[in-house]
Scaffold this motif. Structure first.
Motif, PDB file in Angstrom:
ATOM      1  N   HIS A 163     -66.707 -29.277  53.146  1.00 35.99           N
ATOM      2  CA  HIS A 163     -65.811 -29.062  54.282  1.00 35.99           C
ATOM      3  C   HIS A 163     -66.301 -27.878  55.112  1.00 35.99           C
TER       4      HIS A 163
ATOM      5  N   LYS B  98     -71.836 -43.480  59.453  1.00 37.64           N
ATOM      6  CA  LYS B  98     -71.227 -43.052  60.731  1.00 37.64           C
ATOM      7  C   LYS B  98     -69.967 -43.864  61.063  1.00 37.64           C
TER       8      LYS B  98
ATOM      9  N   ARG C  37     -66.270 -44.879  61.260  1.00 37.69           N
ATOM     10  CA  ARG C  37     -65.037 -44.087  61.192  1.00 37.69           C
ATOM     11  C   ARG C  37     -63.797 -44.968  61.149  1.00 37.69           C
TER      12      ARG C  37
ATOM     13  N   ARG D 132     -68.392 -35.816  53.636  1.00 41.47           N
ATOM     14  CA  ARG D 132     -67.553 -35.001  54.534  1.00 41.47           C
ATOM     15  C   ARG D 132     -66.174 -35.625  54.740  1.00 41.47           C
ATOM     16  N   ARG D 133     -65.209 -34.739  55.030  1.00 40.90           N
ATOM     17  CA  ARG D 133     -63.830 -35.175  55.271  1.00 40.90           C
ATOM     18  C   ARG D 133     -63.790 -36.232  56.370  1.00 40.90           C
ATOM     19  N   SER D 134     -64.632 -36.043  57.380  1.00 41.29           N
ATOM     20  CA  SER D 134     -64.636 -36.959  58.532  1.00 41.29           C
ATOM     21  C   SER D 134     -65.181 -38.341  58.157  1.00 41.29           C
ATOM     22  N   GLN D 135     -65.931 -38.419  57.077  1.00 39.71           N
ATOM     23  CA  GLN D 135     -66.538 -39.708  56.709  1.00 39.71           C
ATOM     24  C   GLN D 135     -65.572 -40.533  55.840  1.00 39.71           C
ATOM     25  N   THR D 136     -64.376 -40.675  56.351  1.00 40.91           N
ATOM     26  CA  THR D 136     -63.322 -41.357  55.607  1.00 40.91           C
ATOM     27  C   THR D 136     -62.637 -42.379  56.510  1.00 40.91           C
TER      28      THR D 136
END
Ligand code: IMP
Length: 422
Positions: A45, A381, A383, A415-419
Protein backbone atom coordinates in the motif's frame (compact mmCIF):
# COMPACT_ATOMS: atom_id res chain seq x y z
CA UNK A 1 -21.82 -4.02 5.03
CA UNK A 2 -22.36 -7.15 7.12
CA UNK A 3 -20.30 -8.74 9.88
CA UNK A 4 -18.05 -10.89 7.69
CA UNK A 5 -15.88 -13.87 8.48
CA UNK A 6 -13.07 -14.13 5.97
CA UNK A 7 -11.51 -17.58 5.68
CA UNK A 8 -8.87 -19.20 3.54
CA UNK A 9 -10.50 -21.86 1.34
CA UNK A 10 -7.26 -23.73 0.59
CA UNK A 11 -4.01 -24.37 2.48
CA UNK A 12 -3.34 -20.82 3.64
CA UNK A 13 -1.51 -18.02 1.84
CA UNK A 14 -4.56 -17.37 -0.34
CA UNK A 15 -3.92 -13.61 -0.27
CA UNK A 16 -6.26 -12.93 2.63
CA UNK A 17 -4.25 -9.95 3.89
CA UNK A 18 -4.97 -7.93 0.80
CA UNK A 19 -8.68 -8.83 0.71
CA UNK A 20 -9.00 -7.97 4.39
CA UNK A 21 -7.30 -4.66 3.71
CA UNK A 22 -9.86 -3.96 0.96
CA UNK A 23 -12.88 -5.06 3.06
CA UNK A 24 -11.68 -3.10 6.07
CA UNK A 25 -12.66 0.01 4.16
CA UNK A 26 -16.29 -0.72 5.07
CA UNK A 27 -15.97 -2.22 8.57
CA UNK A 28 -15.02 -0.51 11.80
CA UNK A 29 -13.38 -3.40 13.63
CA UNK A 30 -11.05 -6.16 12.45
CA UNK A 31 -10.63 -9.24 14.64
CA UNK A 32 -8.03 -12.01 14.59
CA UNK A 33 -9.43 -15.03 16.38
CA UNK A 34 -6.94 -17.89 15.92
CA UNK A 35 -3.36 -18.77 15.09
CA UNK A 36 -0.28 -16.86 16.09
CA UNK A 37 2.79 -15.47 14.45
CA UNK A 38 2.89 -18.51 12.17
CA UNK A 39 0.66 -16.38 9.92
CA UNK A 40 2.05 -13.84 7.53
CA UNK A 41 -0.11 -11.34 5.73
CA UNK A 42 1.57 -9.22 3.06
CA UNK A 43 -0.05 -5.94 2.08
CA UNK A 44 1.30 -3.51 -0.48
CA UNK A 45 0.00 0.00 0.00
CA UNK A 46 1.22 3.46 -0.93
CA UNK A 47 4.43 2.01 -2.39
CA UNK A 48 5.24 0.25 0.90
CA UNK A 49 5.15 -3.42 1.70
CA UNK A 50 3.88 -4.42 5.14
CA UNK A 51 4.14 -7.94 6.51
CA UNK A 52 1.91 -8.63 9.50
CA UNK A 53 1.99 -11.74 11.65
CA UNK A 54 -0.19 -11.10 14.71
CA UNK A 55 -1.71 -7.67 14.23
CA UNK A 56 -4.84 -7.60 12.05
CA UNK A 57 -4.36 -6.03 8.63
CA UNK A 58 -6.88 -3.30 9.52
CA UNK A 59 -4.06 -1.52 11.37
CA UNK A 60 -3.03 0.10 8.07
CA UNK A 61 -6.35 1.96 7.84
CA UNK A 62 -6.71 5.00 10.09
CA UNK A 63 -9.72 4.90 12.41
CA UNK A 64 -10.13 1.10 12.45
CA UNK A 65 -9.89 -0.86 15.67
CA UNK A 66 -7.92 -4.10 15.52
CA UNK A 67 -8.61 -6.84 18.03
CA UNK A 68 -6.40 -9.82 18.82
CA UNK A 69 -8.98 -12.19 20.25
CA UNK A 70 -8.91 -14.84 22.97
CA UNK A 71 -8.32 -17.64 20.43
CA UNK A 72 -4.95 -16.30 19.30
CA UNK A 73 -1.66 -17.46 20.80
CA UNK A 74 0.70 -14.54 21.34
CA UNK A 75 4.45 -14.40 21.53
CA UNK A 76 4.66 -11.07 23.43
CA UNK A 77 8.23 -10.35 22.37
CA UNK A 78 7.36 -10.93 18.69
CA UNK A 79 4.23 -8.77 19.05
CA UNK A 80 6.23 -5.87 20.52
CA UNK A 81 8.66 -6.17 17.60
CA UNK A 82 5.74 -6.03 15.17
CA UNK A 83 4.28 -2.94 16.88
CA UNK A 84 7.67 -1.21 16.80
CA UNK A 85 8.19 -2.20 13.15
CA UNK A 86 4.86 -0.63 12.19
CA UNK A 87 5.59 2.52 14.18
CA UNK A 88 8.96 2.86 12.44
CA UNK A 89 7.09 2.70 9.10
CA UNK A 90 4.87 5.57 10.25
CA UNK A 91 1.83 3.45 11.17
CA UNK A 92 0.40 4.52 14.54
CA UNK A 93 -0.37 1.70 16.94
CA UNK A 94 -2.10 3.33 19.87
CA UNK A 95 -5.78 3.17 20.76
CA UNK A 96 -6.46 1.19 17.58
CA UNK A 97 -5.13 -2.11 18.96
CA UNK A 98 -6.81 -4.27 21.59
CA UNK A 99 -5.50 -7.56 22.93
CA UNK A 100 -7.60 -10.14 24.74
CA UNK A 101 -6.62 -10.81 28.34
CA UNK A 102 -7.57 -14.47 27.70
CA UNK A 103 -5.17 -14.99 24.77
CA UNK A 104 -2.55 -17.61 25.56
CA UNK A 105 1.18 -16.92 25.50
CA UNK A 106 3.76 -18.59 23.33
CA UNK A 107 6.87 -19.15 25.43
CA UNK A 108 10.44 -19.99 24.40
CA UNK A 109 10.02 -23.64 25.46
CA UNK A 110 7.11 -23.95 23.02
CA UNK A 111 9.38 -22.93 20.17
CA UNK A 112 12.16 -25.27 21.25
CA UNK A 113 9.78 -28.21 21.66
CA UNK A 114 8.20 -27.46 18.26
CA UNK A 115 11.64 -27.45 16.63
CA UNK A 116 12.87 -30.58 18.41
CA UNK A 117 9.71 -32.57 17.69
CA UNK A 118 10.08 -31.73 14.03
CA UNK A 119 13.72 -32.88 14.06
CA UNK A 120 12.77 -36.13 15.77
CA UNK A 121 10.07 -36.85 13.19
CA UNK A 122 12.69 -36.79 10.42
CA UNK A 123 11.02 -37.55 7.09
CA UNK A 124 7.62 -37.61 8.84
CA UNK A 125 7.96 -33.95 9.88
CA UNK A 126 4.95 -31.64 9.52
CA UNK A 127 6.89 -28.70 8.16
CA UNK A 128 5.73 -26.31 10.90
CA UNK A 129 6.79 -22.68 11.03
CA UNK A 130 8.70 -23.51 14.26
CA UNK A 131 6.99 -20.62 16.04
CA UNK A 132 5.85 -22.88 18.91
CA UNK A 133 2.20 -22.80 17.85
CA UNK A 134 1.38 -26.50 18.38
CA UNK A 135 2.97 -26.75 21.85
CA UNK A 136 1.32 -23.45 22.94
CA UNK A 137 -2.15 -24.67 21.95
CA UNK A 138 -1.25 -28.02 23.50
CA UNK A 139 -0.64 -26.30 26.83
CA UNK A 140 -3.90 -24.40 26.45
CA UNK A 141 -5.82 -27.67 26.01
CA UNK A 142 -3.85 -29.32 28.82
CA UNK A 143 -4.70 -26.31 31.06
CA UNK A 144 -1.04 -25.61 31.66
CA UNK A 145 -0.85 -22.45 29.55
CA UNK A 146 -0.11 -18.89 30.65
CA UNK A 147 -2.40 -16.13 29.48
CA UNK A 148 -2.16 -12.42 28.78
CA UNK A 149 -3.91 -11.76 32.10
CA UNK A 150 -1.06 -13.59 33.89
CA UNK A 151 1.51 -11.49 32.05
CA UNK A 152 -0.22 -8.34 33.25
CA UNK A 153 0.45 -9.36 36.90
CA UNK A 154 4.24 -9.62 37.29
CA UNK A 155 4.21 -11.56 40.57
CA UNK A 156 1.63 -14.05 39.35
CA UNK A 157 3.41 -14.39 36.02
CA UNK A 158 6.83 -14.99 37.56
CA UNK A 159 5.54 -17.70 39.90
CA UNK A 160 3.67 -19.52 37.13
CA UNK A 161 6.54 -19.12 34.68
CA UNK A 162 9.02 -20.58 37.17
CA UNK A 163 6.91 -23.71 37.58
CA UNK A 164 6.34 -24.07 33.84
CA UNK A 165 10.01 -23.63 33.01
CA UNK A 166 10.94 -26.23 35.62
CA UNK A 167 8.64 -28.79 33.99
CA UNK A 168 9.54 -27.86 30.44
CA UNK A 169 13.27 -27.97 31.16
CA UNK A 170 12.75 -31.63 32.09
CA UNK A 171 11.04 -32.24 28.76
CA UNK A 172 13.79 -30.35 26.92
CA UNK A 173 16.36 -32.42 28.85
CA UNK A 174 14.90 -35.65 27.50
CA UNK A 175 15.27 -34.14 24.01
CA UNK A 176 18.93 -33.38 24.77
CA UNK A 177 18.22 -29.63 24.53
CA UNK A 178 19.84 -27.11 26.89
CA UNK A 179 17.61 -25.82 29.73
CA UNK A 180 16.00 -22.39 29.49
CA UNK A 181 16.97 -19.63 31.91
CA UNK A 182 13.97 -18.54 33.96
CA UNK A 183 15.50 -15.10 34.62
CA UNK A 184 16.12 -14.37 30.93
CA UNK A 185 12.58 -15.28 29.93
CA UNK A 186 11.10 -13.44 32.90
CA UNK A 187 13.02 -10.24 32.06
CA UNK A 188 12.18 -10.32 28.34
CA UNK A 189 8.49 -11.10 28.88
CA UNK A 190 7.92 -8.60 31.69
CA UNK A 191 9.57 -5.94 29.56
CA UNK A 192 7.26 -6.80 26.65
CA UNK A 193 4.33 -6.77 29.09
CA UNK A 194 4.81 -3.07 29.81
CA UNK A 195 4.63 -2.19 26.09
CA UNK A 196 1.51 -4.34 25.70
CA UNK A 197 -0.27 -3.29 28.91
CA UNK A 198 -2.23 -0.35 27.42
CA UNK A 199 -3.77 -2.66 24.82
CA UNK A 200 -4.91 -5.55 27.04
CA UNK A 201 -8.62 -5.67 27.91
CA UNK A 202 -11.61 -8.01 28.00
CA UNK A 203 -12.15 -7.98 24.22
CA UNK A 204 -15.33 -10.10 24.46
CA UNK A 205 -17.10 -7.29 26.31
CA UNK A 206 -15.62 -4.72 23.92
CA UNK A 207 -16.95 -6.64 20.88
CA UNK A 208 -20.42 -7.09 22.37
CA UNK A 209 -20.61 -3.36 23.14
CA UNK A 210 -19.49 -2.65 19.58
CA UNK A 211 -22.21 -4.96 18.20
CA UNK A 212 -24.79 -3.20 20.36
CA UNK A 213 -23.58 0.09 18.86
CA UNK A 214 -24.12 -1.45 15.38
CA UNK A 215 -20.44 -1.39 14.49
CA UNK A 216 -19.43 -3.73 11.68
CA UNK A 217 -16.88 -6.44 12.36
CA UNK A 218 -14.57 -8.19 9.95
CA UNK A 219 -13.09 -11.47 11.20
CA UNK A 220 -9.70 -12.00 9.68
CA UNK A 221 -8.91 -15.68 9.29
CA UNK A 222 -5.34 -16.92 9.33
CA UNK A 223 -4.07 -20.06 7.54
CA UNK A 224 -6.69 -21.97 5.53
CA UNK A 225 -9.42 -24.60 5.67
CA UNK A 226 -7.15 -27.59 5.05
CA UNK A 227 -4.85 -26.50 7.87
CA UNK A 228 -7.81 -26.61 10.30
CA UNK A 229 -7.11 -28.82 13.32
CA UNK A 230 -10.43 -30.67 12.89
CA UNK A 231 -11.26 -30.38 9.20
CA UNK A 232 -7.83 -30.23 7.58
CA UNK A 233 -5.37 -32.89 6.48
CA UNK A 234 -4.56 -33.98 10.04
CA UNK A 235 -1.80 -34.24 11.26
CA UNK A 236 -0.48 -31.93 8.51
CA UNK A 237 -2.42 -29.01 9.92
CA UNK A 238 -1.95 -26.11 12.29
CA UNK A 239 -3.26 -26.29 15.86
CA UNK A 240 -6.26 -23.95 15.65
CA UNK A 241 -9.68 -23.86 13.99
CA UNK A 242 -9.04 -21.94 10.82
CA UNK A 243 -12.58 -22.54 9.55
CA UNK A 244 -15.47 -20.11 10.07
CA UNK A 245 -16.54 -21.47 13.47
CA UNK A 246 -13.15 -20.53 14.88
CA UNK A 247 -14.08 -16.87 14.46
CA UNK A 248 -16.81 -17.29 17.12
CA UNK A 249 -14.94 -19.36 19.69
CA UNK A 250 -11.82 -17.27 19.20
CA UNK A 251 -13.56 -13.94 19.76
CA UNK A 252 -16.61 -14.59 21.93
CA UNK A 253 -18.96 -13.28 19.24
CA UNK A 254 -21.96 -15.64 18.90
CA UNK A 255 -22.61 -17.41 15.55
CA UNK A 256 -25.89 -15.63 14.83
CA UNK A 257 -24.04 -12.29 14.72
CA UNK A 258 -21.99 -13.50 11.76
CA UNK A 259 -23.87 -12.39 8.67
CA UNK A 260 -21.61 -13.52 5.85
CA UNK A 261 -18.71 -15.85 5.18
CA UNK A 262 -16.29 -15.02 2.41
CA UNK A 263 -13.79 -17.61 1.21
CA UNK A 264 -10.49 -16.53 -0.27
CA UNK A 265 -8.81 -18.80 -2.78
CA UNK A 266 -6.07 -18.46 -5.33
CA UNK A 267 -6.84 -19.08 -9.00
CA UNK A 268 -4.48 -22.03 -8.55
CA UNK A 269 -3.39 -23.90 -5.39
CA UNK A 270 -0.37 -23.61 -3.11
CA UNK A 271 0.77 -25.22 0.11
CA UNK A 272 3.77 -24.77 2.42
CA UNK A 273 4.89 -27.55 4.69
CA UNK A 274 4.29 -31.25 4.24
CA UNK A 275 1.08 -33.16 3.58
CA UNK A 276 -1.18 -34.28 0.75
CA UNK A 277 -1.69 -32.03 -2.29
CA UNK A 278 -3.19 -34.00 -5.22
CA UNK A 279 -3.04 -31.25 -7.86
CA UNK A 280 0.59 -30.33 -7.11
CA UNK A 281 2.41 -29.71 -10.38
CA UNK A 282 6.09 -29.07 -11.01
CA UNK A 283 5.58 -27.03 -14.21
CA UNK A 284 3.24 -24.59 -12.43
CA UNK A 285 5.59 -24.50 -9.43
CA UNK A 286 8.58 -23.64 -11.64
CA UNK A 287 6.59 -21.05 -13.60
CA UNK A 288 5.35 -19.22 -10.48
CA UNK A 289 8.72 -19.35 -8.72
CA UNK A 290 10.32 -18.10 -11.94
CA UNK A 291 7.98 -15.10 -11.75
CA UNK A 292 9.29 -14.47 -8.21
CA UNK A 293 5.94 -15.51 -6.73
CA UNK A 294 4.99 -17.97 -4.02
CA UNK A 295 7.61 -17.59 -1.35
CA UNK A 296 6.24 -17.61 2.24
CA UNK A 297 5.81 -14.31 4.12
CA UNK A 298 6.71 -15.84 7.50
CA UNK A 299 9.48 -18.32 6.78
CA UNK A 300 10.48 -17.38 3.22
CA UNK A 301 9.96 -21.02 2.23
CA UNK A 302 9.15 -21.76 -1.42
CA UNK A 303 5.50 -22.80 -1.62
CA UNK A 304 4.45 -25.97 -3.39
CA UNK A 305 2.16 -25.04 -6.30
CA UNK A 306 -0.42 -26.78 -8.46
CA UNK A 307 -3.65 -26.49 -10.41
CA UNK A 308 -6.89 -25.29 -8.86
CA UNK A 309 -8.45 -28.07 -6.78
CA UNK A 310 -12.23 -27.81 -6.99
CA UNK A 311 -12.74 -30.94 -4.86
CA UNK A 312 -11.00 -29.25 -1.95
CA UNK A 313 -12.63 -25.82 -2.39
CA UNK A 314 -16.09 -27.40 -2.71
CA UNK A 315 -15.55 -29.05 0.67
CA UNK A 316 -14.25 -25.74 2.03
CA UNK A 317 -17.44 -24.01 0.90
CA UNK A 318 -19.50 -26.61 2.72
CA UNK A 319 -17.62 -26.69 6.01
CA UNK A 320 -17.30 -22.89 6.27
CA UNK A 321 -20.69 -22.02 4.81
CA UNK A 322 -18.99 -19.76 2.27
CA UNK A 323 -21.42 -17.31 0.64
CA UNK A 324 -19.03 -15.55 -1.70
CA UNK A 325 -15.55 -16.04 -3.07
CA UNK A 326 -12.56 -13.79 -3.45
CA UNK A 327 -10.33 -15.24 -6.16
CA UNK A 328 -6.78 -13.94 -5.91
CA UNK A 329 -3.66 -14.15 -8.07
CA UNK A 330 -5.62 -14.51 -11.30
CA UNK A 331 -2.74 -12.72 -13.03
CA UNK A 332 -0.45 -15.62 -12.05
CA UNK A 333 -2.09 -17.68 -14.82
CA UNK A 334 -1.83 -14.97 -17.53
CA UNK A 335 0.75 -16.89 -19.55
CA UNK A 336 -0.72 -20.39 -19.33
CA UNK A 337 -2.09 -21.76 -22.61
CA UNK A 338 -4.23 -24.60 -21.26
CA UNK A 339 -5.40 -24.34 -17.66
CA UNK A 340 -6.31 -27.46 -15.72
CA UNK A 341 -8.86 -27.72 -12.93
CA UNK A 342 -8.95 -30.73 -10.63
CA UNK A 343 -12.63 -31.81 -10.58
CA UNK A 344 -12.38 -35.21 -8.87
CA UNK A 345 -9.84 -37.63 -7.42
CA UNK A 346 -9.07 -41.21 -8.34
CA UNK A 347 -8.56 -43.17 -5.14
CA UNK A 348 -7.64 -46.87 -5.32
CA UNK A 349 -9.52 -47.22 -8.62
CA UNK A 350 -12.66 -45.32 -7.52
CA UNK A 351 -13.65 -41.74 -8.35
CA UNK A 352 -14.21 -39.55 -5.29
CA UNK A 353 -15.54 -36.01 -5.05
CA UNK A 354 -14.68 -35.18 -1.43
CA UNK A 355 -11.23 -35.03 0.16
CA UNK A 356 -10.65 -38.23 2.19
CA UNK A 357 -10.50 -37.60 5.94
CA UNK A 358 -7.49 -39.87 6.26
CA UNK A 359 -4.30 -38.16 5.13
CA UNK A 360 -2.81 -41.41 3.85
CA UNK A 361 -5.80 -41.94 1.56
CA UNK A 362 -5.66 -38.26 0.59
CA UNK A 363 -2.00 -38.71 -0.36
CA UNK A 364 -2.95 -41.59 -2.68
CA UNK A 365 -5.48 -39.46 -4.57
CA UNK A 366 -4.70 -38.80 -8.22
CA UNK A 367 -6.23 -35.68 -9.76
CA UNK A 368 -8.89 -35.90 -12.48
CA UNK A 369 -8.63 -32.78 -14.61
CA UNK A 370 -10.75 -30.81 -16.98
CA UNK A 371 -9.06 -28.20 -19.18
CA UNK A 372 -9.92 -24.69 -20.23
CA UNK A 373 -8.18 -22.34 -22.65
CA UNK A 374 -6.01 -19.65 -21.08
CA UNK A 375 -6.38 -15.94 -21.94
CA UNK A 376 -2.72 -15.18 -22.68
CA UNK A 377 -2.97 -11.44 -22.01
CA UNK A 378 -2.03 -9.53 -18.86
CA UNK A 379 -4.93 -9.03 -16.45
CA UNK A 380 -3.11 -6.89 -13.88
CA UNK A 381 -4.56 -3.65 -15.25
CA UNK A 382 -8.19 -4.81 -15.17
CA UNK A 383 -10.24 -2.76 -12.71
CA UNK A 384 -13.77 -3.90 -13.60
CA UNK A 385 -15.04 -7.41 -14.20
CA UNK A 386 -15.78 -6.42 -17.82
CA UNK A 387 -12.10 -5.52 -18.33
CA UNK A 388 -11.12 -9.17 -17.91
CA UNK A 389 -10.66 -11.28 -21.06
CA UNK A 390 -13.62 -13.55 -21.84
CA UNK A 391 -11.55 -16.70 -21.21
CA UNK A 392 -10.61 -15.41 -17.75
CA UNK A 393 -14.25 -14.65 -16.92
CA UNK A 394 -15.25 -18.15 -18.09
CA UNK A 395 -12.53 -19.63 -15.91
CA UNK A 396 -13.71 -17.67 -12.87
CA UNK A 397 -17.33 -18.66 -13.45
CA UNK A 398 -16.28 -22.30 -13.73
CA UNK A 399 -14.40 -22.09 -10.43
CA UNK A 400 -17.49 -20.63 -8.76
CA UNK A 401 -19.80 -23.28 -10.26
CA UNK A 402 -17.52 -26.11 -9.11
CA UNK A 403 -16.90 -24.56 -5.69
CA UNK A 404 -20.52 -23.71 -5.07
CA UNK A 405 -20.40 -20.01 -4.12
CA UNK A 406 -20.84 -16.75 -5.98
CA UNK A 407 -17.99 -14.54 -7.11
CA UNK A 408 -17.45 -11.52 -4.85
CA UNK A 409 -13.94 -10.23 -5.53
CA UNK A 410 -11.18 -10.85 -8.06
CA UNK A 411 -7.62 -9.80 -7.31
CA UNK A 412 -5.17 -9.23 -10.17
CA UNK A 413 -2.11 -7.98 -8.29
CA UNK A 414 -0.79 -7.12 -4.85
CA UNK A 415 -1.88 -3.45 -4.78
CA UNK A 416 -5.15 -2.30 -3.23
CA UNK A 417 -6.13 -0.81 -6.60
CA UNK A 418 -5.72 -4.17 -8.34
CA UNK A 419 -9.01 -5.42 -6.97
CA UNK A 420 -12.25 -6.02 -8.85
CA UNK A 421 -15.45 -5.92 -6.83
CA UNK A 422 -17.91 -8.08 -8.75
P1 IMP B 1 2.42 -24.44 12.52
O1 IMP B 1 1.17 -23.63 12.39
O2 IMP B 1 3.66 -23.59 12.58
O3 IMP B 1 2.35 -25.46 13.60
O4 IMP B 1 2.58 -25.29 11.15
C1 IMP B 1 1.70 -26.34 10.79
C2 IMP B 1 1.43 -26.32 9.29
O5 IMP B 1 0.67 -25.16 8.97
C3 IMP B 1 2.68 -26.28 8.43
O6 IMP B 1 2.43 -26.99 7.23
C4 IMP B 1 2.82 -24.81 8.11
O7 IMP B 1 3.55 -24.59 6.92
C5 IMP B 1 1.37 -24.43 7.97
N1 IMP B 1 1.11 -23.01 8.21
C6 IMP B 1 1.07 -22.36 9.39
N2 IMP B 1 0.78 -21.07 9.23
C7 IMP B 1 0.61 -20.88 7.91
C8 IMP B 1 0.25 -19.74 7.12
O8 IMP B 1 0.01 -18.63 7.61
N3 IMP B 1 0.15 -19.98 5.77
C9 IMP B 1 0.37 -21.19 5.23
N4 IMP B 1 0.70 -22.27 5.93
C10 IMP B 1 0.81 -22.12 7.26
Amino acid sequence: MANIVLVGAQWGDEGKGKIIDVLTGTSQIVVRSQGGNNAGHTIVHGGHKYVLHLIPSGILRPGKVCVIGNGVVIDPVALVKEIEGLRSQGIPVEKNLLISDCAHLVLPYHRLIDERREQLKGSQKLGTTKRGIGPAYGDKAARTGLRMSDLMQPTVFSAKLKARIKENNQILGTFGTKPISFRQVETAYLQAAETLRPFVINTVVYLHNALAARKKILFEGAQGTFLDLDHGTYPYVTSSNTTAGGACTGSGVPPHRVEEVMGVMKAYTTRVGEGPFPSENQTITDMLHGMGREFGATTGRARRCGWFDAVATHFATMVNGIDSLAVTNLDGLDTVERIKICVAYKLDGATVDVPPSDHQAFARCEPVYEEMPGWLVPTDKARRYEDLPVAARRYLQRLCKLTGAKLGIVSVGPRRSQTILV
